[in-house]
Design an enzyme around this catalytic site. Structure first.
Site, PDB file in Angstrom:
ATOM      1  N   CYS A  47       0.811  -1.356  -0.082  1.00  0.00           N
ATOM      2  CA  CYS A  47       0.066   0.010  -0.076  1.00  0.00           C
ATOM      3  C   CYS A  47       0.811   1.240  -0.024  1.00  0.00           C
ATOM      4  O   CYS A  47       1.928   1.280   0.770  1.00  0.00           O
ATOM      5  CB  CYS A  47      -0.843  -0.069   1.342  1.00  0.00           C
ATOM      6  SG  CYS A  47      -1.957   1.393   1.105  1.00  0.00           S
ATOM      7  N   CYS A  51       0.337   4.541   7.108  1.00  0.00           N
ATOM      8  CA  CYS A  51      -0.422   4.344   8.479  1.00  0.00           C
ATOM      9  C   CYS A  51       0.748   3.710   9.412  1.00  0.00           C
ATOM     10  O   CYS A  51       1.115   2.600   8.993  1.00  0.00           O
ATOM     11  CB  CYS A  51      -1.649   3.629   8.052  1.00  0.00           C
ATOM     12  SG  CYS A  51      -2.483   4.213   6.861  1.00  0.00           S
ATOM     13  N   CYS A  54       0.346  -0.281  10.124  1.00  0.00           N
ATOM     14  CA  CYS A  54      -0.204  -1.131   9.185  1.00  0.00           C
ATOM     15  C   CYS A  54       0.939  -2.110   8.629  1.00  0.00           C
ATOM     16  O   CYS A  54       1.834  -1.364   8.078  1.00  0.00           O
ATOM     17  CB  CYS A  54      -0.890  -0.325   8.279  1.00  0.00           C
ATOM     18  SG  CYS A  54      -1.759  -1.621   6.986  1.00  0.00           S
ATOM     19  N   CYS A  91     -16.749  -9.357   5.327  1.00  0.00           N
ATOM     20  CA  CYS A  91     -16.048  -7.964   4.937  1.00  0.00           C
ATOM     21  C   CYS A  91     -14.946  -8.313   4.233  1.00  0.00           C
ATOM     22  O   CYS A  91     -14.032  -9.290   4.310  1.00  0.00           O
ATOM     23  CB  CYS A  91     -15.876  -7.249   6.172  1.00  0.00           C
ATOM     24  SG  CYS A  91     -15.092  -5.651   5.965  1.00  0.00           S
ATOM     25  N   CYS A 124     -19.828  -6.141   3.447  1.00  0.00           N
ATOM     26  CA  CYS A 124     -19.160  -5.402   3.792  1.00  0.00           C
ATOM     27  C   CYS A 124     -17.630  -5.142   3.074  1.00  0.00           C
ATOM     28  O   CYS A 124     -17.125  -6.020   2.693  1.00  0.00           O
ATOM     29  CB  CYS A 124     -18.932  -5.173   5.266  1.00  0.00           C
ATOM     30  SG  CYS A 124     -17.570  -3.725   5.837  1.00  0.00           S
ATOM     31  N   CYS A 184     -19.373   1.727   8.521  1.00  0.00           N
ATOM     32  CA  CYS A 184     -18.704   0.992   9.463  1.00  0.00           C
ATOM     33  C   CYS A 184     -17.659   1.904   9.787  1.00  0.00           C
ATOM     34  O   CYS A 184     -16.630   1.997   8.872  1.00  0.00           O
ATOM     35  CB  CYS A 184     -18.350  -0.471   9.244  1.00  0.00           C
ATOM     36  SG  CYS A 184     -17.443  -1.296  10.153  1.00  0.00           S
ATOM     37  N   ARG A 256     -18.172  -3.574  17.571  1.00  0.00           N
ATOM     38  CA  ARG A 256     -17.298  -4.467  17.165  1.00  0.00           C
ATOM     39  C   ARG A 256     -15.959  -4.753  18.014  1.00  0.00           C
ATOM     40  O   ARG A 256     -15.131  -3.858  17.846  1.00  0.00           O
ATOM     41  CB  ARG A 256     -17.057  -4.584  15.797  1.00  0.00           C
ATOM     42  CG  ARG A 256     -17.074  -5.775  14.907  1.00  0.00           C
ATOM     43  CD  ARG A 256     -16.948  -5.704  13.350  1.00  0.00           C
ATOM     44  NE  ARG A 256     -17.898  -4.854  12.696  1.00  0.00           N
ATOM     45  CZ  ARG A 256     -19.156  -5.474  12.602  1.00  0.00           C
ATOM     46  NH1 ARG A 256     -19.600  -6.688  12.674  1.00  0.00           N
ATOM     47  NH2 ARG A 256     -20.040  -4.943  11.779  1.00  0.00           N
TER      48      ARG A 256
END
Ligand code: SAM
Ligand code: SF4
Length: 325
Positions: A47, A51, A54, A91, A124, A184, A256
């Site tokens: 990616c 972040c 991550c 998801c 999702c 979400c 969640r």
């Protein structure tokens, strides 16, 4: 709810707070119903974003390899397996900054959604940044909810990510809301943020119109190679307090209990359910991180006598040992 209200709730003696959140929970959720949601990484690693938490960011050497988008066939196999294990929501996550209408990858995602949405589970997706056109097309293809976490407070966000802004996240969420998909949206705790940052995050979430349908509360999975690799685990009582305040601030949202459950004891998880959590990520893997195995989760829910949602409706988990186990 504003920050002062959230802070007053959070700072109460723990049992007073939990009594309140339990009352709210019972009023809105008929007691003991836990949704099991399976998360599959359909495009892993490489990616462009930085972040700090991550393992999929190409900015860090984490050992996670860049992979291509999974084939439709592989995704359908995983979705059917999740359903047969009792998941009612599927998801799909992609390690992208975002997706654009007209691109080949977006067309492939739409096809995947069309097929997966035939299986009778809520669908999702979490694909990063999208705009109104992408949101409308995803909804038309069969997406129930779009996940896009704000992750922390607006003030702390720049300490965690520099390649996009908190406002970019909010813009995507606005596009999702406009399309009619459910939102979400939640965050991560344990990244070095303050108590005030956690409550500011809740303040932002509780100000959404409409409020998020689901709020994942992730505990940081400290991934080797990321800047946050050495962060200490989250204190269980801090997690329970945050879940309880989330339940009170967002009474109708599914709260969640998301990443980080491998580091929480069974007793700790039971405490989280009592405080207001009513959904878990279910299945052995969470994108690239570990998750408790499905049989451990079923055993825990059964021991607690908690009801679980299934594609056939809400069923008690405890009398039917053969069914889930
Ligand atoms: N790229 C998309 C995005 O950023 O929205 C979707 C995938 S991203 C991995 C989805 C969410 O997973 C993040 O927003 C974050 O809340 C959560 N997450 C990722 N890595 C995590 C970690 N190490 N610990 C806890 N939560 C994590
Ligand atoms: Fe990319 Fe999402 Fe990971 Fe950020 S959280 S690095 S956007 S996959």
């Amino acid at each position: 709810m504003n920050f002062e209200e959230l802070h007053a709730l959070y700072r109460q003696p723990l049992f007073d707070l939990i009594s309140q959140s339990r009352a709210v929970h019972l009023r809105h959720w008929r007691g003991e119903e836990v949704q099991r949601c399976t998360l599959l990484s359909i495009k892993t690693g490489g990616c462009s974003e930085d972040c700090a938490y991550c393992a999929q960011s190409s900015h860090y050497s984490t050992g996670v390899e860049r992979e291509a988008l999974l084939s439709l066939e592989n995704i359908l196999t995983a979705a059917r397996r999740a359903r047969s294990q009792g998941a009612t929501r599927f998801c799909m996550g992609a390690a992208w900054r975002g997706v654009h209408d007209g691109s080949e990858k977006f067309e492939r995602v739409l096809e995947i959604v069309r097929e997966v949405s035939q299986l009778g589970m809520e669908v999702c997706v979490t694909l990063g940044e999208i705009g109104p056109v992408e949101a409308r097309k995803l909804k038309a293809a069969g997406v129930t909810a779009y996940n896009h976490n704000i992750d922390t407070s607006p003030e702390f966000y720049p300490e965690i990510v520099s390649t996009h802004t908190f406002q970019d996240r909010l813009n995507t969420i606005a596009a999702v809301q406009e399309s009619g998909m459910s939102v979400c949206c939640g965050g991560i705790i344990g990244m070095g943020e303050s108590e005030a940052d956690r409550l500011r995050m809740l303040e932002v979430l509780s100000d959404f119109g409409p409020p998020p349908e689901s709020v994942p509360i992730n505990c940081l999975m400290a991934m080797p190679g990321t800047p946050l690799a050495d962060q200490a685990p989250v204190d269980i009582f801090e997690l329970v307090r945050l879940i309880a305040v989330t339940r009170i601030a967002l009474p109708k949202a599914r709260v969640r209990l998301a990443a980080g459950r491998t580091r929480i004891s069974r007793e700790g998880q039971a405490f989280c359910f009592f405080a207001g959590a009513n959904s878990i990520f279910y299945g052995d893997k969470l994108l690239t991180a570990k998750n408790p195995t499905a049989d451990l989760d079923v055993a825990l829910l059964r021991e607690l006598g908690l009801h679980v949602e299934s594609t056939q409706g809400v069923t008690p988990s405890w009398p039917s040992k053969g069914r889930d186990g």
